[in-house]
Design a protein around this motif. Structure first.
Motif, PDB file in Angstrom:
ATOM      1  N   ALA A  65      24.441  -7.714  58.254  1.00  0.00           N
ATOM      2  CA  ALA A  65      23.033  -7.358  58.291  1.00  0.00           C
ATOM      3  C   ALA A  65      22.288  -8.343  59.173  1.00  0.00           C
ATOM      4  N   ALA A  66      21.596  -7.820  60.173  1.00  0.00           N
ATOM      5  CA  ALA A  66      20.908  -8.665  61.146  1.00  0.00           C
ATOM      6  C   ALA A  66      19.407  -8.601  60.952  1.00  0.00           C
ATOM      7  N   SER A  67      18.747  -9.708  61.188  1.00  0.00           N
ATOM      8  CA  SER A  67      17.289  -9.747  61.136  1.00  0.00           C
ATOM      9  C   SER A  67      16.784 -10.836  62.069  1.00  0.00           C
ATOM     10  N   GLY A  68      15.507 -10.732  62.410  1.00  0.00           N
ATOM     11  CA  GLY A  68      14.889 -11.755  63.248  1.00  0.00           C
ATOM     12  C   GLY A  68      14.958 -11.464  64.732  1.00  0.00           C
ATOM     13  N   SER A 127      31.192  -0.313  64.331  1.00  0.00           N
ATOM     14  CA  SER A 127      30.129   0.688  64.384  1.00  0.00           C
ATOM     15  C   SER A 127      28.832   0.029  63.946  1.00  0.00           C
ATOM     16  N   SER A 128      27.755   0.785  64.058  1.00  0.00           N
ATOM     17  CA  SER A 128      26.470   0.230  63.651  1.00  0.00           C
ATOM     18  C   SER A 128      25.593   1.309  63.050  1.00  0.00           C
ATOM     19  N   ASP A 129      24.665   0.871  62.236  1.00  0.00           N
ATOM     20  CA  ASP A 129      23.594   1.705  61.725  1.00  0.00           C
ATOM     21  C   ASP A 129      22.311   1.044  62.199  1.00  0.00           C
ATOM     22  N   ASN A 130      21.752   1.565  63.263  1.00  0.00           N
ATOM     23  CA  ASN A 130      20.597   0.916  63.876  1.00  0.00           C
ATOM     24  C   ASN A 130      19.375   0.933  62.971  1.00  0.00           C
ATOM     25  N   ALA A 131      19.269   1.948  62.141  1.00  0.00           N
ATOM     26  CA  ALA A 131      18.134   2.018  61.223  1.00  0.00           C
ATOM     27  C   ALA A 131      18.192   0.903  60.189  1.00  0.00           C
ATOM     28  N   LYS A 132      19.398   0.419  59.905  1.00  0.00           N
ATOM     29  CA  LYS A 132      19.577  -0.651  58.925  1.00  0.00           C
ATOM     30  C   LYS A 132      19.835  -1.999  59.586  1.00  0.00           C
TER      31      LYS A 132
END
Length: 121
Positions: free
Chosen positions: A23-26, A71-76
């Motif tokens: 999970a990425a943030s910032g 893979s990725s979930d861009n919304a998350k």
């Protein structure tokens, strides 16, 4: 502040599967490619996989091709590493990282704390 938080590691028998999450943030998620590295005891850290949302590319180390899927979930703002057909030699601490570029350069700018994956024979 950039934060990368991995989860999903654990103990699994050879041949089993795990899915790691990061999970990425910032930061703006699709501004940077996302990387997975791993480090086994006594060995150097090695690149496992990379995904660039912007460039629409993925790449894998030869040792995991055909078994791992990024893979990725861009919304998350989350990147995943689906690991199938696990082998004892996949045992390592797995790290998520944000690349320094939007494309897969392989050079990380920020790191997560890592998650342990142990594959028993």
């Amino acid at each position: 502040e950039v934060q990368l938080v991995e989860s999903g590691g654990g103990l699994v028998q050879a041949g089993g599967s795990l899915r790691l999450s990061c999970a990425a943030s910032g930061f703006t998620f699709d501004s940077y490619a996302m990387l997975w590295f791993r480090q086994a005891p006594g060995k150097e850290r090695e690149g496992v996989s990379c995904l660039s949302v912007t460039a629409n590319t993925t790449s894998y180390a030869d040792s995991v091709k055909g078994r791992f899927t990024i893979s990725s979930d861009n919304a998350k703002n989350t990147v995943y590493l689906q690991m199938n057909s696990l082998k004892p030699e996949d045992t390592a601490v797995y790290y998520c990282a944000a690349d320094r570029h939007y494309y897969c350069s392989g050079y990380p700018g920020s790191w997560g704390q890592g998650t342990q994956v142990t594959v028993s024979s």
